[in-house]
Design an enzyme around this catalytic site. Sequence first.
Site, short mmCIF file in Angstrom:
data_model
loop_
_atom_site.label_atom_id
_atom_site.label_comp_id
_atom_site.label_asym_id
_atom_site.label_seq_id
_atom_site.Cartn_x
_atom_site.Cartn_y
_atom_site.Cartn_z
N LYS A 43 0.89 -1.47 -0.43
CA LYS A 43 0.09 -0.17 -0.29
C LYS A 43 1.13 1.60 0.32
O LYS A 43 0.33 2.49 -0.63
CB LYS A 43 -1.00 0.28 1.32
N LYS A 99 -6.20 -10.87 -7.69
CA LYS A 99 -7.38 -10.71 -6.95
C LYS A 99 -8.69 -9.92 -7.05
O LYS A 99 -8.03 -8.59 -7.76
CB LYS A 99 -6.72 -10.64 -5.50
N LYS A 106 -10.88 -3.76 -4.88
CA LYS A 106 -11.45 -2.71 -5.85
C LYS A 106 -11.56 -1.60 -6.51
O LYS A 106 -11.91 -0.75 -7.41
CB LYS A 106 -11.88 -2.04 -4.39
#
Length: 358
Positions: free
Chosen positions: A115, A219, A222
């Site tokens: 992140k 994966k 979003k």
Amino acid sequence: MSQFQPRVFSGVQPTGNLHLGNYLGAISRFVPLQDEMPTIYCVVDLHAITVKHDPAVLTANTREVTAAYLAAGIDPGKAIIFNQSQVREHAELAWIFNCIARMGWLSRMTQFKEKAGKNRENASVGLFAYPTLMAADILAYRATHVPVGDDQKQHLELTRDIAQKFNNDFADRVKELGLGVANPAPSPELPDELFFPLTEPMIAGPATRIMSLRDGTKKMSKSDASDLSRINLRDSADEIAKKIRKAKTDPEPLSSELDGLSERPEALNLVGIYAALSGRTKEEVLSEYGGQPFSVFKPALADLAVDKLAPMTDEMNRLLADETHIDGILREGAGRASEIAAPVLRDVRRIMGFLEGR
Ligand code: TRP
């Protein structure tokens, strides 16, 4: 001496665009547990501000996750449903855990590395400390079981490390104050009385991992730039059907054996989604569809997905139309959650030696 009460805790971030991966990998698995033991399902809004956020969007997303919990079948008469920021104990315990966890432990967290990306100097301190807040979420309730997707495994190991260090560092104090619980799994490294349980992860195996519809090796996420890569929980029936029709595949028909899909990640993913939505194994799905081309399998999958998801989407939309109702459920849940966490934090303050002028 008392024992740890079995208790489930889990959380979902209100960061928008809830998708099929969140549903099959997490939320749908929360539902049956509510009949087995006390369960607490949290909307982790404090975690959602570790990256830049828009306040109005955070409020809307908090209601959306709550609606998804309810529409999936979580019953506020059984489980506690609330948003994290309404129960102050989470933030307080997270601070204490910031002083228990070591820099080195947190520096190894792969989710932080992903992140934060290349510009780590510019990541928030909160993003770095994210896992200590997650440990606080769980341990403020002394939760014993945590259902999560396999991407959260490392954070749960850290939660155990924090619990273990706390138990060790303050073992004498815990005993002196009579706050210990018998260690259910005695071992030479651990004191015989614990304050925090060593929480058991309930990890959904890679079998339930839902991948992108555009790339079977990534994966479903979003944050993927292509909306075609995911089925959002609020997609209309037409959108769901279109995304499945456009999902990437190869020209071969489905094999009859699972082994035959080992080099075909997109095909395997669609079979996995069919299996998860129908409550069958992938083998069972292949025994029905083996030998069939995607021109047959995809429409069947689209029908199944619409059948399963459309009622949930409708229910979410119905719930979201009444904000007062949703907000009331969260408020009531927060009250019940506080009743459990407040006494735990009172004990933690005594263990730490904080003076309370009362
Ligand atoms: N980190 C989890 C995720 O991204 C969300 C989360 C926060 C959580 N606190 C938790 C999950 C406590 C389980 C228990 O999926």
